[in-house]
Design a protein around this motif. Structure first.
Motif, mmCIF file in Angstrom:
data_model
loop_
_atom_site.group_PDB
_atom_site.id
_atom_site.type_symbol
_atom_site.label_atom_id
_atom_site.label_comp_id
_atom_site.label_asym_id
_atom_site.label_seq_id
_atom_site.Cartn_x
_atom_site.Cartn_y
_atom_site.Cartn_z
ATOM 1 N N UNK A 296 34.896 10.803 -22.172
ATOM 2 C CA UNK A 296 33.662 10.005 -22.393
ATOM 3 C C UNK A 296 33.945 8.519 -22.140
ATOM 4 N N UNK A 297 35.061 8.044 -22.672
ATOM 5 C CA UNK A 297 35.420 6.625 -22.487
ATOM 6 C C UNK A 297 35.565 6.301 -21.015
ATOM 7 N N UNK A 298 36.231 7.174 -20.309
ATOM 8 C CA UNK A 298 36.508 6.980 -18.883
ATOM 9 C C UNK A 298 35.198 6.866 -18.101
ATOM 10 N N UNK A 299 34.301 7.798 -18.353
ATOM 11 C CA UNK A 299 33.053 7.842 -17.593
ATOM 12 C C UNK A 299 32.119 6.712 -18.032
ATOM 13 N N UNK A 300 32.096 6.410 -19.318
ATOM 14 C CA UNK A 300 31.265 5.295 -19.809
ATOM 15 C C UNK A 300 31.698 3.993 -19.139
ATOM 16 N N UNK A 301 32.987 3.787 -19.046
ATOM 17 C CA UNK A 301 33.509 2.581 -18.421
ATOM 18 C C UNK A 301 33.149 2.547 -16.938
ATOM 19 N N UNK A 302 33.244 3.693 -16.280
ATOM 20 C CA UNK A 302 33.007 3.767 -14.835
ATOM 21 C C UNK A 302 31.576 3.375 -14.478
ATOM 22 N N UNK A 303 30.630 3.766 -15.342
ATOM 23 C CA UNK A 303 29.217 3.488 -15.060
ATOM 24 C C UNK A 303 28.654 2.365 -15.947
ATOM 25 N N UNK A 304 29.526 1.679 -16.688
ATOM 26 C CA UNK A 304 29.140 0.565 -17.556
ATOM 27 C C UNK A 304 28.103 0.967 -18.616
ATOM 28 N N UNK A 305 28.341 2.130 -19.227
ATOM 29 C CA UNK A 305 27.474 2.559 -20.330
ATOM 30 C C UNK A 305 27.850 1.764 -21.579
ATOM 31 N N UNK A 306 26.904 1.588 -22.502
ATOM 32 C CA UNK A 306 27.188 0.766 -23.689
ATOM 33 C C UNK A 306 28.361 1.285 -24.529
ATOM 34 N N UNK A 307 28.447 2.615 -24.696
ATOM 35 C CA UNK A 307 29.480 3.209 -25.560
ATOM 36 C C UNK A 307 29.913 4.553 -24.971
ATOM 37 N N UNK A 308 31.101 5.018 -25.312
ATOM 38 C CA UNK A 308 31.479 6.383 -24.906
ATOM 39 C C UNK A 308 30.519 7.431 -25.463
ATOM 40 N N UNK A 309 29.965 7.147 -26.643
ATOM 41 C CA UNK A 309 29.018 8.085 -27.256
ATOM 42 C C UNK A 309 27.798 8.321 -26.377
ATOM 43 N N UNK A 310 27.519 7.383 -25.479
ATOM 44 C CA UNK A 310 26.332 7.498 -24.616
ATOM 45 C C UNK A 310 26.513 8.531 -23.513
ATOM 46 N N UNK B 130 34.977 19.876 -11.227
ATOM 47 C CA UNK B 130 34.670 21.258 -10.880
ATOM 48 C C UNK B 130 33.176 21.568 -11.011
ATOM 49 N N UNK B 131 32.755 22.649 -10.365
ATOM 50 C CA UNK B 131 31.396 23.148 -10.582
ATOM 51 C C UNK B 131 31.269 23.570 -12.036
ATOM 52 N N UNK B 132 30.050 23.508 -12.560
ATOM 53 C CA UNK B 132 29.847 23.860 -13.971
ATOM 54 C C UNK B 132 30.029 22.680 -14.899
ATOM 55 N N UNK B 133 30.033 21.467 -14.314
ATOM 56 C CA UNK B 133 30.072 20.261 -15.147
ATOM 57 C C UNK B 133 28.986 19.298 -14.677
ATOM 58 N N UNK B 134 28.490 18.532 -15.611
ATOM 59 C CA UNK B 134 27.491 17.518 -15.299
ATOM 60 C C UNK B 134 27.569 16.447 -16.372
ATOM 61 N N UNK B 135 26.935 15.322 -16.091
ATOM 62 C CA UNK B 135 26.970 14.202 -17.033
ATOM 63 C C UNK B 135 25.561 13.654 -17.205
ATOM 64 N N UNK B 136 25.225 13.337 -18.431
ATOM 65 C CA UNK B 136 23.962 12.658 -18.741
ATOM 66 C C UNK B 136 24.327 11.440 -19.565
ATOM 67 N N UNK B 137 24.098 10.264 -18.996
ATOM 68 C CA UNK B 137 24.426 9.026 -19.692
ATOM 69 C C UNK B 137 23.130 8.344 -20.126
ATOM 70 N N UNK B 138 23.090 7.982 -21.379
ATOM 71 C CA UNK B 138 21.933 7.251 -21.910
ATOM 72 C C UNK B 138 22.331 5.791 -22.085
ATOM 73 N N UNK B 139 21.364 4.908 -22.001
ATOM 74 C CA UNK B 139 21.660 3.487 -22.271
ATOM 75 C C UNK B 139 21.591 3.200 -23.761
ATOM 76 N N UNK B 140 21.480 4.258 -24.544
ATOM 77 C CA UNK B 140 21.299 4.094 -25.981
ATOM 78 C C UNK B 140 19.972 4.691 -26.414
ATOM 79 N N UNK B 141 19.115 4.935 -25.398
ATOM 80 C CA UNK B 141 17.821 5.574 -25.691
ATOM 81 C C UNK B 141 18.066 6.964 -26.284
ATOM 82 N N UNK B 142 17.341 7.304 -27.324
ATOM 83 C CA UNK B 142 17.417 8.657 -27.864
ATOM 84 C C UNK B 142 16.167 9.414 -27.423
ATOM 85 N N UNK B 143 16.306 10.718 -27.105
ATOM 86 C CA UNK B 143 15.157 11.447 -26.566
ATOM 87 C C UNK B 143 14.081 11.683 -27.618
ATOM 88 N N UNK B 144 12.851 11.830 -27.136
ATOM 89 C CA UNK B 144 11.722 12.094 -28.026
ATOM 90 C C UNK B 144 11.740 13.531 -28.518
#
Lengths: 72, 365
Positions: free
Chosen positions: B31-45, B186-200
């Motif tokens: 999470x940290x790696x990918x958050x940093x790569x796309x400049x997400x606010x936190x790894x939790x995102x 690998x196939x069977x992986x995907x990423x969803x990054x939020x800017x901190x927005x939580x879904x409705x």
């Protein structure tokens, strides 16, 4: 020496919390919480025994979801 | 992945034994790696999903209220259009498309502005067409959406790891991508990054290892989108894929692929029996893929001929009928060439020779 136990809501919060503390020079470990927290359920705790107030303040400031704090 | 199967074989966020804790740490590092790569606010995102389609479904369906208007582009993959179509048929939303220009992002942006309605609440669009490589100006669209309070969702399936994407700078609320394309996972992986927005609202609910006394799905990232056991070997491998991009250089990867496609296009576009659909001369940025057809030959037959000679491509509609309808190729499909950093000049020249010899093979003019 007593330790601070900060109970958090998820493993992700626990990992983030540990990183924040360690980045600020506070050695911390994560363990599975031994009790099921009332109103929450099972979870993880971050344990540290130095700069207790500073550590808690850092976690709160960073928005780590804290479920409970105890001195153990 | 094989190391992860052996070393990180426990379910993270569920137990407290050594292997579970090590696995939890490994997933967090990803999470940290990918958050940093796309400049997400936190790894939790950073939430891990099964693929980009899942990520888009979570983001789209998590962003809507009844009666909302959604705007999307006219080159979308079915992973965007099908959820929108279902929501429209169920009477929950209305949606419209804006026209992408095949070469000029400024024209696309003007078309986008013209298509926005007073009740537009969500914009969801691809960064780059998976068929023709056409770009949408997501930075400008994101800025507009931020100013107007519109939720902005980006499908980065054909651009993540290749084109620069900064979730904060581009004002993206949800960034969706597969692991198996430009991220070298690998196939069977995907990423969803939020800017901190939580879904409705949520699409899938289940066990998360958190708030387990509560019968409702947690509302916070990433748990809100991660019901059930995660694909830990896949996540570990995906993180290594991102490390590969860092080590090699995203720009180097993009420039290499772009050079391959420009060289390929410069040769095949001269062949009178080849139909190409994008004009790459003088174009600044595009996703480095090329679609073409050998005139008079169904795209799948051309792909089969190439495959028999060791060149593997995808033909047909690429799960993107809208893009093909736009370009007039919905009856034929196209043959899509997609080089990588591992493709050599010799590979490209070989592919060019195969296309050059296609008329002899198919006995066409």
């Amino acid at each position: 020496m007593s330790k601070i136990q900060v109970k958090v809501s998820s493993i992700t919060n626990a990992e983030r919390g540990r990183k924040i503390l360690e980045d600020n020079g506070i050695k911390a470990v994560i363990k599975r919480s031994s009790e099921i927290a009332a109103d929450e359920g099972c979870g993880y705790s971050i344990f540290f025994n130095s700069e207790k107030e500073k550590g808690i303040a850092l976690l709160r400031k960073a928005g780590v979801r804290i479920v409970g704090i105890a001195e153990v | 992945m094989s190391k992860a199967l052996r070393v990180y074989g426990a379910n993270p966020g569920r137990a407290g034994h050594k292997m579970a804790m090590e696995t939890g740490k490994k997933v967090y590092e990803a999470r940290e790696n990918i958050a940093d790569f796309f400049n997400a606010p936190l790894p939790d995102c950073v939430a891990f999903t099964l693929n980009c389609t899942n990520a888009l479904n979570y983001a789209i369906k998590g962003s809507i209220k009844s009666g909302i208007h959604i705007l999307t582009s006219d080159v979308e993959h079915n992973s965007v259009i099908r959820p929108l179509e279902k929501l429209k048929k169920d009477g929950i939303i209305t949606y419209d498309t804006f026209k992408t220009d095949t070469a000029d992002c400024e024209k696309t942006y003007k078309n986008f502005i013209a298509a926005v309605k007073p009740d537009t609440g969500v914009v969801v669009c691809t960064h780059a067409s998976n068929v023709f490589g056409i770009l949408n100006p997501i930075e400008k669209i994101g800025k507009f959406c931020k100013e107007k309070g519109i939720t902005f969702i980006v499908d980065a399936a054909q651009s993540a790891g290749i084109l620069p994407i900064d979730i904060k700078k581009f004002n993206i609320n949800y960034l969706c991508m597969p692991g198996h394309k430009g991220l070298f996972g690998p196939m069977g992986t995907g990423v969803l990054i939020s800017d901190g927005t939580e879904p409705l609202t949520t699409v899938i609910e289940g066990g998360t290892g958190s708030r387990s006394l509560h019968l409702e799905q947690p509302s916070f990232m990433p748990d809100v989108f991660e019901a059930g056991t995660q694909n830990v070997p896949g996540i570990a491998a995906l993180s290594e894929g991102v490390n590969f991009i860092r080590k090699t250089g995203r720009e180097k990867i993009y420039n290499t692929e772009k050079e391959h496609i420009l060289h390929f296009w410069s040769e095949v576009s001269k062949m009178p029996y080849v139909q190409t659909y994008t004009e790459l001369d003088g174009i600044n940025d595009f996703s480095p893929i090329l679609s073409l057809n050998v005139k008079g030959v169904p795209s799948e037959k051309t792909a089969a001929y190439l495959s028999d000679n060791g060149v593997y491509v995808r033909a047909g509609l690429h799960c993107a009928p809208c893009a093909h309808i736009k370009m007039g190729t919905e009856q034929t499909g196209t043959v899509r060439f997609s080089p990588s950093i591992f493709t050599t000049k010799e590979d490209i020249n070989y592919a060019i020779r195969l296309v050059k010899n296609a008329p002899d093979f198919f006995k066409t003019d």
